[in-house]
Design a protein around this motif. Sequence first.
Motif, mmCIF file in Angstrom:
data_model
loop_
_atom_site.group_PDB
_atom_site.id
_atom_site.type_symbol
_atom_site.label_atom_id
_atom_site.label_comp_id
_atom_site.label_asym_id
_atom_site.label_seq_id
_atom_site.Cartn_x
_atom_site.Cartn_y
_atom_site.Cartn_z
ATOM 1 N N GLN A 1 5.539 45.071 5.252
ATOM 2 C CA GLN A 1 6.770 44.762 5.691
ATOM 3 C C GLN A 1 7.093 45.207 7.283
ATOM 4 O O GLN A 1 6.919 46.224 7.319
ATOM 5 C CB GLN A 1 7.912 45.016 4.688
ATOM 6 N N ILE A 2 7.363 44.263 7.935
ATOM 7 C CA ILE A 2 7.241 44.620 9.336
ATOM 8 C C ILE A 2 8.619 44.379 9.790
ATOM 9 O O ILE A 2 9.176 45.124 10.866
ATOM 10 C CB ILE A 2 6.470 43.925 10.580
ATOM 11 N N TYR A 3 9.327 43.753 9.189
ATOM 12 C CA TYR A 3 11.028 43.887 9.447
ATOM 13 C C TYR A 3 11.787 43.382 7.912
ATOM 14 O O TYR A 3 11.204 42.587 7.142
ATOM 15 C CB TYR A 3 11.214 42.649 10.371
ATOM 16 N N GLY A 4 13.090 43.881 7.800
ATOM 17 C CA GLY A 4 13.715 43.657 6.672
ATOM 18 C C GLY A 4 14.997 43.910 7.018
ATOM 19 O O GLY A 4 15.293 45.041 7.409
ATOM 20 N N ASP A 5 15.912 42.954 6.472
ATOM 21 C CA ASP A 5 17.573 43.215 6.276
ATOM 22 C C ASP A 5 18.067 42.553 5.054
ATOM 23 O O ASP A 5 17.278 42.018 4.372
ATOM 24 C CB ASP A 5 18.382 43.064 7.626
ATOM 25 N N HIS B 1 16.759 38.782 5.750
ATOM 26 C CA HIS B 1 15.625 38.292 6.155
ATOM 27 C C HIS B 1 14.563 39.515 5.833
ATOM 28 O O HIS B 1 14.956 40.726 5.949
ATOM 29 C CB HIS B 1 15.605 37.804 7.354
ATOM 30 N N SER B 2 13.412 38.985 5.252
ATOM 31 C CA SER B 2 12.324 40.016 5.310
ATOM 32 C C SER B 2 11.163 39.172 5.687
ATOM 33 O O SER B 2 10.892 38.063 5.565
ATOM 34 C CB SER B 2 12.108 40.413 3.837
ATOM 35 N N VAL B 3 10.312 40.151 6.651
ATOM 36 C CA VAL B 3 9.111 39.290 7.182
ATOM 37 C C VAL B 3 7.781 40.405 6.582
ATOM 38 O O VAL B 3 7.778 41.539 6.778
ATOM 39 C CB VAL B 3 9.064 39.412 8.785
ATOM 40 N N TYR B 4 6.959 39.560 6.126
ATOM 41 C CA TYR B 4 5.827 40.326 5.413
ATOM 42 C C TYR B 4 4.396 39.720 5.989
ATOM 43 O O TYR B 4 4.431 38.661 6.588
ATOM 44 C CB TYR B 4 5.680 40.197 4.182
ATOM 45 N N GLU C 1 -1.706 35.906 9.397
ATOM 46 C CA GLU C 1 -1.413 37.307 9.736
ATOM 47 C C GLU C 1 -2.278 38.385 9.390
ATOM 48 O O GLU C 1 -2.122 39.545 9.951
ATOM 49 C CB GLU C 1 -0.028 37.364 9.155
ATOM 50 N N THR D 1 -3.547 41.196 11.959
ATOM 51 C CA THR D 1 -3.310 42.546 11.667
ATOM 52 C C THR D 1 -4.677 43.075 11.717
ATOM 53 O O THR D 1 -4.889 44.526 11.976
ATOM 54 C CB THR D 1 -2.809 42.705 10.372
#
Length: 428
Positions: A162-166, A169-172, A178, A182
């Motif tokens: 996970q590089i972002y999450g609130d 929203h969540s970005v995996y 991707e 990486t």
Amino acid sequence: MATHRLPAGLRAPFEGRTWRELGYVLTGFPLSVLYFCLAVSLVSTGAGLLVTFLGIPVLAGALAMCRGFGAVERARARGMLGLDVAAPEPARGKTGGALSWMGATLKSGASWRHLLYALLHFPWAVFTFSVTVALWSWGWSLFTYPLWQWVLPMYAGQAGLQIYGDEAHSVYLNSPFEIAVTSLVGLVFVLVGPWVLRGMVAVDRLMVAGLLGPSRLATRVTELESDRGVVVDTAAADLRRIERDLHDGAQARLVALAMDLGLAKEKLAGDPLAAAVMVDEAHGEVKLALQELRDLARGIHPAVLTDRGLDAALSALAARSTVPVSVEVDLPKRPAAAIEGIAYFTVSELLQNVSKHSRARRAWVDVWRSQERLMIQVRDDGVGGADPAAGSGLAGLTERLDAVDGVLAVDSPAGGPTTVTAEIPWRR
């Protein structure tokens, strides 16, 4: 020389040197924490107790402890970095007692440099450890992400890293693109990491060599003592050579001459013709003995060098060489007599090597002054292959020049030509 199919940038992460440097940084961090804590604690305690007599032994003990730390660090640098740093001069008192040792330890600059290393290396070790661990862990974990990405959805209950999450929203990192990106980012870290590590370790090398080794003064004293030993050995060898030449040459010839003249004296009354023949033979022996004495005197210090300088002396030397030699001397004035002698015998030794080993058809000798150095260059068109490390006369000549802060450089590829350049201090 070994050849490699991969360029250095791709080889670096897998080379033994990189992993040894990694081990050096990782082990250096806990050791530097230990050094720093003990050094600060004992030195501050000793400084605080200086108002009493107890402060002196505590402070001396702290400095001796720092010397022990230095021994450990030199061993680590030797084993992991291939850096061989000599131990500094020991702290020895004049009388040999405890008080004398404490005074010598407190006065020793090497002891205080070891303390300075213990203090300075701690923040640097924290920095290098943090950067190295971050680069190494992130680099290899991201580079190998395609191999362990499956663990996250199977055991962690999420699609990937996970590089972002609130709350909304969540970005995996879970799509093939991707995951590939990486891995490429991790590859960049893996390839850059060893070079960053080498740059940081270079600072460690400087700190170990500059703070934990002998001082420049002590190193210079050691060099001078070694040079003095070379000069003494050379002088003794020259005396033995002169004694041997006198004993086996002129002295033996003069003894035989005295015996021949004695026999001629006995035959003078009874057989004048035989006596005349013996006197004539003795006259020839006298000439040979005189020539041997002249050659011996020339080998000690030629008169032409004293009277007329290097130009004439080297020209006379070239005239006696079995190989045609061209001499070019461009000196504004004469150097010191001792330097002239060293230059003369350097050229003499080199021309002897040309005659004996080079199979050259011609040789050239050039002498000139460059600032405060007397430059000598001897060239020949021979077969080459001269190597000072092979135990030839060049090795002894290198030691003689080194004893007066001179330098000998040999360029002699197989097949020739050979160029030998000597630099000697002018000292006038």
